[in-house]
Write a protein that holds these residues in place. Structure first.
Motif, PDB file in Angstrom:
ATOM      1  N   THR A  21      30.496 -61.544  71.027  1.00  0.00           N
ATOM      2  CA  THR A  21      29.425 -62.845  71.333  1.00  0.00           C
ATOM      3  C   THR A  21      29.583 -63.327  72.501  1.00  0.00           C
ATOM      4  O   THR A  21      28.705 -64.363  72.772  1.00  0.00           O
ATOM      5  CB  THR A  21      29.544 -63.867  70.164  1.00  0.00           C
ATOM      6  OG1 THR A  21      30.737 -64.270  70.015  1.00  0.00           O
ATOM      7  CG2 THR A  21      29.028 -62.993  68.677  1.00  0.00           C
ATOM      8  N   ASN A  22      30.555 -62.690  73.295  1.00  0.00           N
ATOM      9  CA  ASN A  22      30.620 -63.506  74.570  1.00  0.00           C
ATOM     10  C   ASN A  22      31.104 -64.960  74.877  1.00  0.00           C
ATOM     11  O   ASN A  22      30.571 -65.764  75.515  1.00  0.00           O
ATOM     12  CB  ASN A  22      29.339 -63.229  75.597  1.00  0.00           C
ATOM     13  CG  ASN A  22      29.064 -62.017  75.859  1.00  0.00           C
ATOM     14  OD1 ASN A  22      29.899 -60.902  76.186  1.00  0.00           O
ATOM     15  ND2 ASN A  22      27.695 -61.487  75.602  1.00  0.00           N
ATOM     16  N   GLN A  23      31.770 -65.368  73.722  1.00  0.00           N
ATOM     17  CA  GLN A  23      32.238 -66.706  73.745  1.00  0.00           C
ATOM     18  C   GLN A  23      33.662 -66.738  74.019  1.00  0.00           C
ATOM     19  O   GLN A  23      34.569 -65.883  73.922  1.00  0.00           O
ATOM     20  CB  GLN A  23      32.293 -67.221  72.172  1.00  0.00           C
ATOM     21  CG  GLN A  23      30.981 -67.131  71.663  1.00  0.00           C
ATOM     22  CD  GLN A  23      29.983 -67.940  72.433  1.00  0.00           C
ATOM     23  OE1 GLN A  23      30.161 -69.246  72.765  1.00  0.00           O
ATOM     24  NE2 GLN A  23      28.560 -67.480  72.636  1.00  0.00           N
ATOM     25  N   SER A  24      34.067 -67.769  74.785  1.00  0.00           N
ATOM     26  CA  SER A  24      35.563 -67.995  75.333  1.00  0.00           C
ATOM     27  C   SER A  24      36.285 -68.729  74.686  1.00  0.00           C
ATOM     28  O   SER A  24      37.588 -68.837  74.927  1.00  0.00           O
ATOM     29  CB  SER A  24      35.590 -68.005  76.924  1.00  0.00           C
ATOM     30  OG  SER A  24      34.665 -69.210  77.075  1.00  0.00           O
ATOM     31  N   SER A  25      35.866 -69.563  73.690  1.00  0.00           N
ATOM     32  CA  SER A  25      36.670 -70.448  72.902  1.00  0.00           C
ATOM     33  C   SER A  25      36.320 -70.281  71.380  1.00  0.00           C
ATOM     34  O   SER A  25      35.274 -69.872  70.868  1.00  0.00           O
ATOM     35  CB  SER A  25      36.016 -71.915  73.119  1.00  0.00           C
ATOM     36  OG  SER A  25      36.814 -72.659  71.872  1.00  0.00           O
ATOM     37  N   ILE A  26      37.426 -70.056  70.666  1.00  0.00           N
ATOM     38  CA  ILE A  26      37.380 -69.577  69.132  1.00  0.00           C
ATOM     39  C   ILE A  26      36.605 -70.861  68.539  1.00  0.00           C
ATOM     40  O   ILE A  26      36.065 -70.475  67.491  1.00  0.00           O
ATOM     41  CB  ILE A  26      39.064 -69.646  68.684  1.00  0.00           C
ATOM     42  CG1 ILE A  26      38.994 -68.717  67.393  1.00  0.00           C
ATOM     43  CG2 ILE A  26      39.636 -70.982  68.741  1.00  0.00           C
ATOM     44  CD1 ILE A  26      40.351 -68.845  66.788  1.00  0.00           C
ATOM     45  N   ARG A  27      36.731 -71.992  68.851  1.00  0.00           N
ATOM     46  CA  ARG A  27      35.914 -72.895  68.305  1.00  0.00           C
ATOM     47  C   ARG A  27      34.392 -72.737  68.048  1.00  0.00           C
ATOM     48  O   ARG A  27      33.864 -73.165  67.231  1.00  0.00           O
ATOM     49  CB  ARG A  27      35.842 -74.303  68.896  1.00  0.00           C
ATOM     50  CG  ARG A  27      37.233 -74.908  68.769  1.00  0.00           C
ATOM     51  CD  ARG A  27      37.314 -76.042  69.545  1.00  0.00           C
ATOM     52  NE  ARG A  27      38.951 -76.578  69.832  1.00  0.00           N
ATOM     53  CZ  ARG A  27      39.582 -76.367  71.069  1.00  0.00           C
ATOM     54  NH1 ARG A  27      38.631 -75.951  71.935  1.00  0.00           N
ATOM     55  NH2 ARG A  27      40.611 -76.835  70.956  1.00  0.00           N
ATOM     56  N   ASP A  28      33.792 -71.894  69.085  1.00  0.00           N
ATOM     57  CA  ASP A  28      32.611 -71.348  69.192  1.00  0.00           C
ATOM     58  C   ASP A  28      31.894 -70.312  68.301  1.00  0.00           C
ATOM     59  O   ASP A  28      30.904 -69.715  68.061  1.00  0.00           O
ATOM     60  CB  ASP A  28      32.057 -71.134  70.759  1.00  0.00           C
ATOM     61  CG  ASP A  28      32.159 -72.372  71.398  1.00  0.00           C
ATOM     62  OD1 ASP A  28      31.688 -73.354  70.851  1.00  0.00           O
ATOM     63  OD2 ASP A  28      32.523 -72.463  72.783  1.00  0.00           O
ATOM     64  N   VAL A  29      33.187 -69.514  67.459  1.00  0.00           N
ATOM     65  CA  VAL A  29      32.791 -68.577  66.458  1.00  0.00           C
ATOM     66  C   VAL A  29      33.370 -68.916  65.272  1.00  0.00           C
ATOM     67  O   VAL A  29      33.321 -68.148  64.377  1.00  0.00           O
ATOM     68  CB  VAL A  29      33.813 -67.105  66.983  1.00  0.00           C
ATOM     69  CG1 VAL A  29      32.850 -66.793  68.388  1.00  0.00           C
ATOM     70  CG2 VAL A  29      34.903 -67.131  67.090  1.00  0.00           C
ATOM     71  N   LEU A  30      33.950 -70.262  65.239  1.00  0.00           N
ATOM     72  CA  LEU A  30      34.200 -70.844  63.948  1.00  0.00           C
ATOM     73  C   LEU A  30      33.312 -71.831  63.361  1.00  0.00           C
ATOM     74  O   LEU A  30      32.946 -72.805  64.089  1.00  0.00           O
ATOM     75  CB  LEU A  30      35.669 -71.422  63.946  1.00  0.00           C
ATOM     76  CG  LEU A  30      36.906 -70.493  64.080  1.00  0.00           C
ATOM     77  CD1 LEU A  30      38.055 -71.485  64.451  1.00  0.00           C
ATOM     78  CD2 LEU A  30      37.226 -69.650  63.013  1.00  0.00           C
ATOM     79  N   LEU A  31      32.737 -71.944  62.331  1.00  0.00           N
ATOM     80  CA  LEU A  31      31.643 -72.690  61.866  1.00  0.00           C
ATOM     81  C   LEU A  31      32.219 -74.087  61.786  1.00  0.00           C
ATOM     82  O   LEU A  31      31.551 -75.140  62.323  1.00  0.00           O
ATOM     83  CB  LEU A  31      31.277 -72.320  60.438  1.00  0.00           C
ATOM     84  CG  LEU A  31      30.153 -70.963  60.420  1.00  0.00           C
ATOM     85  CD1 LEU A  31      29.985 -70.717  59.085  1.00  0.00           C
ATOM     86  CD2 LEU A  31      28.956 -71.425  61.109  1.00  0.00           C
ATOM     87  N   PHE A  32      33.513 -74.218  61.371  1.00  0.00           N
ATOM     88  CA  PHE A  32      34.194 -75.574  61.268  1.00  0.00           C
ATOM     89  C   PHE A  32      35.531 -75.583  61.833  1.00  0.00           C
ATOM     90  O   PHE A  32      36.713 -75.343  61.214  1.00  0.00           O
ATOM     91  CB  PHE A  32      34.027 -76.131  59.666  1.00  0.00           C
ATOM     92  CG  PHE A  32      32.594 -76.235  59.130  1.00  0.00           C
ATOM     93  CD1 PHE A  32      31.870 -77.186  59.378  1.00  0.00           C
ATOM     94  CD2 PHE A  32      32.283 -75.069  58.415  1.00  0.00           C
ATOM     95  CE1 PHE A  32      30.510 -77.189  59.012  1.00  0.00           C
ATOM     96  CE2 PHE A  32      30.914 -75.215  57.808  1.00  0.00           C
ATOM     97  CZ  PHE A  32      30.036 -76.401  58.138  1.00  0.00           C
TER      98      PHE A  32
END
Length: 498
Positions: A482-493
RNA sequence: GCCCUGGUAGCUUAGUUGGUAGAGCAGCGGCCUCUUAAGCCGACGGUCACAGGUUCGAAUCCUGUCCAGGGCACCA
């Protein structure tokens, strides 16, 4: 983060105004929180099937009021549901006196139902001309107001802290964020499909464990009152899945949370999702092909092959590189260490400016060199093969007879580890010795040492078939795809302080 | 745990060598029957994260605390 105490007067006023509207609705005999609404279409279905629907049928949509544009007696609004948005045209002569009063008491963020026919406005926009308006839930707090024109977003809701703490707001107003989580769900589903189609059985093993094992990590501890005993949240499910292999299952997998009591950063969250899968009568070479197939399959299903991870552009559709750890060490340090003993390995570290500690051993030295000189260069997908035995207590010795090296690979993409796999150790005596060694290292203060699990050794003594096993980080896999560089941006919470 | 950067209205933000906070959107009151970042007019809305300190005077400078983002360490 603003606490309730520090919220200014004006927010309190906005809420008061909305509560007053709620009261007015009730005085009009309108229930602001009704029980159901039978919708006929999603917003996007109407737009996609416009020519079939046009002026023929009455559609009923339900969703959140996301924009209002009032021009005297002509009113336009946008209603947003899970599929997207559609414009609604509202006027008193169609809605009637009561319906129009209701409209005037609406706020952005209210959940409403709209019934009407679909046609185009003068500017050609597909629009529901409302004949009936229903309030389905009155909203008391103002949503972040996001404006948009020609695909360009203004006043985007972008405060990271608030997006993480109040993810629901992020999901309402940031469609690209919602899209990441929808993709995440698809990726895990496709991963299940991939495994199920190859005869794998999905299983569930304990998260609460009397002993933690299967990885090198600090656990979260808890107390089980009924047994008056310390328990651990699992750091891995490996040792339980192997018990199932011993029990006769040929191919098993589990996708579930692991918990590690360690630092939080851009690529680590204390609870994270791992896939582990085990297959009998195969080795790590087979598993390399398998993992590569899995990633290629996910690429195909996504319909993309190029991804952006940090600043890197990564092509997942290409064949993955396969190199041994010694080959890579030579490539990036210029040192041929294949025959080096512990002392020579230590010297190699020191010659490269790496500080070592008195408790370090052969395995640590290789790890230091690898982490410092090799790992940062592993951008395109690369299988790193053949790790030191000393840091791989669950992997089988390399079949060439080397006593220091095991059959293990890790998959690196964008300089991050994505998978870890072994030709699983199934010699119970060797396994016992290795876990005893780990136990001793732990007692000597090695924080990364694994625990000795007697029950696991007992299980292995009954006989475990040759097995290949793999662990894959689902969060990182999602980040990549998903081209995200932070794990927080793929964790709902994501984990936050309170 | 350490280092760096940041926190101004519900949201997005401006704020000069320190002179006592300005806007857009939203909300509120008007006007407006095809708008879509709707527009126009008007009036509101701020303990400048929190607590101390320096100063005649602090959003601004200093110290501490909380929270966040990034980096280091640890790890996946």
């Amino acid at each position: 983060m603003a606490t309730d105490k520090s919220i200014g007067k004006s927010l309190a006023e906005i809420i008061e105004v909305r509560k007053d509207k709620l009261k007015q609705l009730r005085e009009l005999g309108i229930n602001p929180y009704p029980y159901e609404y039978k919708r006929s279409h999603f917003c996007n279905d109407i737009i996609n099937n416009y020519t079939d629907i046009k002026e023929k049928v009455v559609v009923k949509v339900a969703g959140r009021l996301s924009s209002i544009r009032q021009m005297g007696r002509a009113n336009f609004a946008d209603i947003q549901d899970s599929s997207g948005k559609i414009q609604v045209f509202l006027q008193e002569k169609k809605l009637g006196n009561l319906g129009y009063k209701l409209f005037k008491l609406l706020d952005l963020g209210d959940i409403i139902g709209v019934a009407g026919t679909v046609t185009e406005t003068r500017t050609g926009q597909i629009t529901i001309f409302a004949e009936e308006l229903t309030i389905l839930s009155k909203s008391l707090r103002p949503l972040p107001v996001v404006k948009e024109k020609d695909g360009k977003v203004y006043d985007a809701f972008k405060d990271k802290e608030q997006r993480y703490r109040q993810r629901y707001l992020d999901l309402i107003v940031n469609p690209e964020s919602k899209n990441v989580f929808e993709t995440r769900s698809r990726l895990t589903q496709w991963t299940r499909d991939f495994l199920n189609n190859r005869g794998y059985l999905e299983v569930e093993t304990p998260i609460l464990q009397p002993l933690y094992g299967g990885a090198s990590a600090t656990p979260f501890k808890t107390h089980y009152n009924a047994l008056n005993r310390e328990f651990f949240l699992r750091i891995a499910d490996e040792l339980y899945l192997k018990r199932l292999i011993i029990g006769g299952f040929d191919k098993v997998y589990e996708i579930s949370k692991n918990f590690r009591n360690e630092g939080v950063d851009r690529t680590h969250n204390p609870e994270f999702t791992a896939l582990e899968f085990y297959e009998t009568y195969v080795d790590y070479n087979y598993m390399m092909d398998f993992v590569e197939d899995l990633f290629h399959n996910l690429c195909e299903r996504l319909g993309k092959s190029i991804f952006h991870y940090d600043e890197h552009e990564i092509d997942i559709s290409q064949p993955f590189q396969r190199k041994t750890m010694f080959e890579l060490l030579e490539e990036y340090t210029g040192l041929n260490l294949k025959e080096a003993d512990e002392d020579e390995m230590k010297n190699a570290c020191e010659s490269k400016g790496i500080k070592t500690e008195s408790t370090d051993h052969y395995g640590n030295y290789i790890e230091y060199l690898f982490d410092r000189f090799v790992e940062p260069n592993l951008i395109q997908p690369t299988f790193v093969m053949d790790y030191p035995k000393a840091i791989s207590p669950l992997a089988k010795i390399k079949r060439d007879g080397s006593d220091r090296i095991v059959e293990r690979f890790e998959l690196f993409i964008g300089a991050k580890e994505f998978a870890n796999a072994f030709s699983e150790l199934n010699d119970p005596i060797d396994q016992e010795e290795r876990l005893r060694t780990q136990e001793r290292l732990g007692a000597e203060g090695d924080a990364e040492a694994q625990t000795y699990d007697k029950d696991f050794i007992t299980a292995m003594e009954y006989g475990m078939p040759p097995t290949g096993g793999v662990g894959v980080g689902i969060d990182r896999m999602t980040m990549l795809f998903t081209n995200q560089s932070s794990i927080r941006d793929v964790l709902l919470f994501p984990q936050m302080k309170y």
